[in-house]
Design an enzyme around this catalytic site. Structure first.
Site, PDB file in Angstrom:
ATOM      1  N   PRO A   2      56.511  27.452  28.724  1.00 54.72           N
ATOM      2  CA  PRO A   2      55.982  27.398  27.523  1.00 54.72           C
ATOM      3  C   PRO A   2      54.489  27.719  27.724  1.00 54.72           C
ATOM      4  CG  PRO A   2      57.140  25.346  27.449  1.00 54.72           C
ATOM      5  CD  PRO A   2      57.067  25.905  28.776  1.00 54.72           C
ATOM      6  N   GLY A  11      32.260  24.192  19.669  1.00 56.48           N
ATOM      7  CA  GLY A  11      31.748  22.804  19.359  1.00 56.48           C
ATOM      8  C   GLY A  11      32.398  21.608  19.689  1.00 56.48           C
TER       9      GLY A  11
END
Length: 71
Positions: A2, A11
């Site tokens: 995956p 932030g």
């Protein structure tokens, strides 16, 4: 193997990113019966001025709110 891309606004602290990739990895291991070392996660961060909801820039809509919470 995956390969997951997560898009989030800039932030977030490094600790929040660690928690995020751990949670995603754990979910993929449990769901896909995959080995953790086979999982790649890419965090793609973007500026709030480059994201809009309902025709309004997120940076205008929530100016300063995200940073005050320490996320």
């Amino acid at each position: 193997m995956p390969f997951i891309t997560v898009q989030i606004a800039k932030g977030h602290s490094i600790e929040k990113k660690r928690q995020l990739v751990k949670a995603i990895t754990d979910a993929l291991v449990a769901t896909l019966n995959s080995k953790p070392e086979w999982i790649t996660i890419h965090i793609d961060e973007f500026e709030r001025e480059n994201w809009a909801v309902g025709g309004q820039l997120h940076s205008d809509k929530h100016s300063g709110r995200h940073e005050e919470k320490g996320k």
